[in-house]
Motif scaffolding. Structure first.
Motif, PDB file in Angstrom:
ATOM      1  N   THR A 212       0.800  -1.061  -0.070  1.00 24.71           N
ATOM      2  CA  THR A 212      -0.083  -0.066   0.059  1.00 24.71           C
ATOM      3  C   THR A 212       0.595   1.242  -0.033  1.00 24.71           C
ATOM      4  O   THR A 212       0.585   2.211  -0.704  1.00 24.71           O
ATOM      5  CB  THR A 212      -0.684  -0.055   1.365  1.00 24.71           C
TER       6      THR A 212
ATOM      7  N   TYR B 101      -1.473   2.775   5.820  1.00 24.03           N
ATOM      8  CA  TYR B 101      -2.331   1.848   6.215  1.00 24.03           C
ATOM      9  C   TYR B 101      -3.766   2.334   6.665  1.00 24.03           C
ATOM     10  O   TYR B 101      -4.913   2.010   6.169  1.00 24.03           O
ATOM     11  CB  TYR B 101      -1.799   0.869   7.152  1.00 24.03           C
ATOM     12  N   LEU B 102      -3.578   3.303   7.409  1.00 29.12           N
ATOM     13  CA  LEU B 102      -5.059   4.117   7.778  1.00 29.12           C
ATOM     14  C   LEU B 102      -5.371   4.799   6.773  1.00 29.12           C
ATOM     15  O   LEU B 102      -6.795   4.412   6.684  1.00 29.12           O
ATOM     16  CB  LEU B 102      -4.743   5.008   8.998  1.00 29.12           C
TER      17      LEU B 102
ATOM     18  N   ASN C 132      -5.771   4.029   3.417  1.00 25.40           N
ATOM     19  CA  ASN C 132      -6.371   2.860   2.694  1.00 25.40           C
ATOM     20  C   ASN C 132      -7.470   2.365   3.276  1.00 25.40           C
ATOM     21  O   ASN C 132      -8.439   2.087   2.751  1.00 25.40           O
ATOM     22  CB  ASN C 132      -5.149   1.794   2.582  1.00 25.40           C
ATOM     23  N   LYS C 133      -7.246   1.975   4.597  1.00 28.07           N
ATOM     24  CA  LYS C 133      -8.547   1.370   5.547  1.00 28.07           C
ATOM     25  C   LYS C 133      -9.880   2.314   5.393  1.00 28.07           C
ATOM     26  O   LYS C 133     -10.813   1.686   5.291  1.00 28.07           O
ATOM     27  CB  LYS C 133      -7.896   0.832   6.607  1.00 28.07           C
ATOM     28  N   PHE C 134      -9.497   3.487   5.694  1.00 28.04           N
ATOM     29  CA  PHE C 134     -10.809   4.462   5.806  1.00 28.04           C
ATOM     30  C   PHE C 134     -11.025   5.058   4.395  1.00 28.04           C
ATOM     31  O   PHE C 134     -11.724   6.101   4.732  1.00 28.04           O
ATOM     32  CB  PHE C 134     -10.410   5.340   6.988  1.00 28.04           C
ATOM     33  N   ARG C 135     -10.256   5.102   3.525  1.00 24.48           N
ATOM     34  CA  ARG C 135     -10.486   5.897   2.280  1.00 24.48           C
ATOM     35  C   ARG C 135     -11.958   5.816   1.853  1.00 24.48           C
ATOM     36  O   ARG C 135     -12.427   6.895   1.510  1.00 24.48           O
ATOM     37  CB  ARG C 135      -9.513   5.243   0.922  1.00 24.48           C
TER      38      ARG C 135
ATOM     39  N   PHE D  68     -11.811   2.104  14.579  1.00 19.80           N
ATOM     40  CA  PHE D  68     -10.751   2.825  13.746  1.00 19.80           C
ATOM     41  C   PHE D  68      -9.254   2.655  14.399  1.00 19.80           C
ATOM     42  O   PHE D  68      -8.473   2.082  13.734  1.00 19.80           O
ATOM     43  CB  PHE D  68     -10.845   4.417  13.640  1.00 19.80           C
TER      44      PHE D  68
ATOM     45  N   ASP E 208      -7.538  -6.003   4.905  1.00 16.23           N
ATOM     46  CA  ASP E 208      -8.071  -4.993   5.936  1.00 16.23           C
ATOM     47  C   ASP E 208      -6.910  -4.881   6.996  1.00 16.23           C
ATOM     48  O   ASP E 208      -6.746  -3.933   7.685  1.00 16.23           O
ATOM     49  CB  ASP E 208      -9.099  -5.431   6.377  1.00 16.23           C
TER      50      ASP E 208
ATOM     51  N   MET F  45      -2.817  -5.806   8.205  1.00 13.96           N
ATOM     52  CA  MET F  45      -1.375  -5.538   7.802  1.00 13.96           C
ATOM     53  C   MET F  45      -0.762  -7.004   7.583  1.00 13.96           C
ATOM     54  O   MET F  45      -1.053  -7.951   8.287  1.00 13.96           O
ATOM     55  CB  MET F  45      -0.466  -4.745   8.893  1.00 13.96           C
TER      56      MET F  45
END
Lengths: 271, 353
Positions: free
Chosen positions: A3, A258-259, A261-264, B29, B304, B306
């Protein structure tokens, strides 16, 4: 990690869009002001004037680096600092501001911090030119050490992007982040050796070595050392600091991407 | 492989988490604890292919997943599982139009153009024709927040059609304008059609769909209920609607609730198993089928969590950062610190350099 590489390569593939939007951003910001773009330079110049009066004239305590007068030394540090301070704050707001627009069209959201990084560069270059002018006035001439500036410039952009992608994502999720960031940056201003050189000050040596780890200090000090020809990247303590700096960038970048991408997908719902 | 398609979806699903409170969202989150929230499957596995130059309609009742599909195709939101292959640039026109409210119309044209990758010069070339098409005249220099809703959607539509996309996605955008503007849009769509562009048309209005589309898909609570020639699908849909209207209010409500419940209950693993079974029935070896389905469902999806390598590398990086930070604070050399790690706790009190 993939990512992260994907996000980094997105910046290069979308470079043209970034450049055009940065230009537009700049113009739009100052459209309703009579002095327009001049404010981008007037503002920092006024600040430099005040700091010079207080720290250079009123609290005069000798040259911060051997053979370098206070004013050029300060401008060389305050130029990257003002740039990094503004860019960190702007970049952290970048997604939040545009979310209504980008949620309705196909647009690579991860370039939004880059647009701010690019846009603020215009005033950075002017400030640096002013600093170089002051150097010449004080008869400090360029040497081979200047090539290091390219390296430190890359460091600065890397730091800005890593913090940008991380902060912009977190700001969308936690609105308080923005305010906290402002306070932290205000504190860092005095901790990054912008106005006085803490290495030659009366601080305890352990504290000095702790403060050196600050990535902002690394960039500011690096730019100063390279332009004023006072040191090299591979000399200690720079070597230790270089490793720490890049490890820091790497870690922030990993978590940031990472964050992001996860919350996009959820940016719109999260506000 | 068949290369004539423009858009291809295979077993696409989309999941939404139904958080009850903001704190649940935050917990999720930061990955603190396991928040057990209900999941809602807006798409329960949709496969469809849209050919080049086709005008494709999507119909269905409210909440059946029409907008989700158009958003996934246009790349605004990622799918949860499945393959999405879109060849070419897309431009989506939705009701909200995605304009910045405090910028003027002209600024919005420029901003949207830039975001779609046009140069300033290209934007200046189409600017007049956008203003003309949207028919907003002198209002162009006023902030968009002062526009009427009709003007706003006209501007949004005008911008989207003028940036010259290969694939145009129209999501209910025609329902706001008046007849004159509607006619203009239809003319424009016909023009696009003649140029051989692909159009995806999402609408409630069966008459509009009938007039414009070549083929139609009928979405029904997250599933693709029917896909085929316009006349046929619309007729079936009409029949369903009129039957549905004849039911009592209670029955209608119950039907909708049952369908929604199914969308919450939907289980992705079971879906995967059923796909594997289908492949096996076709005469494909079981292992191969599992591999194929896995590839089809998860190849495009960034995980989702890592990956293990990422975690290990990140861990090493954090340890490395801590080590070098300590080395610098303590004032010892790197080699010395490696040989006698305990000295890290005893910093040198004087200046080392």
């Amino acid at each position: 990690m993939n990512t992260m590489f994907k996000i980094i390569s997105d910046q290069f593939t979308n470079f043209k869009i970034i450049r055009r939007m940065a230009k537009y951003d700049d113009r739009a910001n100052y459209q309703s002001h009579y002095l327009g773009l001049a404010w981008e330079f007037l503002n920092p110049l006024i600040q430099i004037g005040i700091y010079y009066l207080v720290f250079g004239v009123a609290l005069k305590r000798g040259d911060p680096m051997p053979g370098v007068p206070y004013l050029p030394w300060m401008v060389m540090g305050i130029a990257p600092w003002l740039y990094m301070n503004k860019t960190t704050l702007d970049a952290s707001k970048s997604i939040y501001q545009q979310v209504g627009l980008v949620s309705k069209m196909k647009f690579p959201i991860n370039v939004l911090p880059s647009i701010k990084i690019m846009g603020n560069l215009y005033s950075f270059w002017t400030m640096m030119a002013f600093g170089v002018f002051l150097m010449f006035v004080n008869r400090i001439w360029p040497t081979i050490s200047w090539v290091q500036f390219i390296y430190y410039f890359i460091c600065m952009i890397a730091l800005m992007y890593a913090l940008g992608i991380f902060n912009s994502t977190v700001s969308v999720l936690v609105r308080d982040w923005q305010i906290a960031l402002q306070s932290v940056l205000r504190m860092l201003f005095y901790m990054s050796g912008v106005l006085f050189n803490f290495v030659t000050s009366n601080f305890p040596p352990v504290l000095v070595r702790l403060l050196e780890l600050n990535p902002f200090y690394y960039v500011i000090n690096g730019i100063r050392e390279s332009l004023l020809s006072k040191g090299w990247v591979w000399q200690q303590p720079n070597l230790n600091l270089t490793i720490s700096f890049w490890l820091f960038i790497f870690i922030v970048m990993i978590f940031g991407s990472y964050l992001h991408n996860k919350f996009r997908a959820n940016f719109v719902d999260l506000i | 492989m068949d290369n004539t398609y423009k858009i291809k979806l295979e077993n696409v699903t989309k999941e939404y988490d139904l958080f009850k409170s903001k704190s649940d969202k935050l917990k999720n989150f930061f990955n603190i604890g396991k928040v057990d929230v209900p999941h809602f499957w807006s798409l329960k596995g949709v496969s469809l292919t849209i050919k080049k130059g086709e005008t494709f309609g999507i119909i269905g009742v409210n909440g059946s997943g029409k907008s989700t599909i158009s958003n996934i195709i246009s790349g605004i939101i990622p799918q949860t599982t499945g393959m999405v292959d879109v060849k070419g640039d897309t431009s989506i026109i939705a009701i909200g139009a995605g304009l910045k409210r405090n910028l003027t119309g002209a600024e919005n044209i420029r901003l949207k153009g830039l975001m779609q990758g046009l140069t300033i010069k290209e934007i200046d070339e189409v600017r007049d024709s956008i203003i003309d098409f949207a028919d907003i005249g002198t209002f162009i220099d006023q902030p968009v927040k002062d526009y009427s809703s009709g003007m706003r959607s006209r501007l949004g539509f005008a911008i989207a059609v003028h940036i010259n996309p290969d694939i145009m996605i129209i999501d209910e955008a025609l329902s706001v304008g008046d007849d004159t503007f509607y006619q203009k849009c239809v003319d424009k769509i016909m023009e696009f059609k003649e140029q051989g562009k692909t159009i995806l048309f999402v609408s409630h209005s069966l008459n509009q769909v009938k007039m414009i589309c070549d083929r139609v898909a009928w979405m029904h609570f997250g599933e693709l209920r029917e896909i085929g020639e316009t006349e046929e699908v619309i007729e079936h849909y009409r029949k369903f609607s009129s039957d549905f209207k004849k039911k009592t209010a209670k029955e209608r409500k119950k039907y909708q609730q049952d369908k929604k419940k199914e969308q919450i209950k939907f289980n992705i693993d079971e879906y995967r198993k059923s796909l594997i079974e289908d492949e096996v029935k076709k005469g494909i070896d079981k292992n191969q089928a599992e591999k194929d389905v896995q590839e089809r469902m998860y190849h495009q999806i960034t995980p989702d969590k890592m990956s293990l390598t990422t975690r290990i590398v990140t861990g090493i990086a954090i340890l490395g950062l801590a080590f070098f930070a300590l080395v610098n604070i303590s004032g010892h050399s790197v080699t010395n610190s490696l040989e006698h790690p305990t000295t890290l706790m005893h910093p040198v009190q004087h200046k080392v350099r």
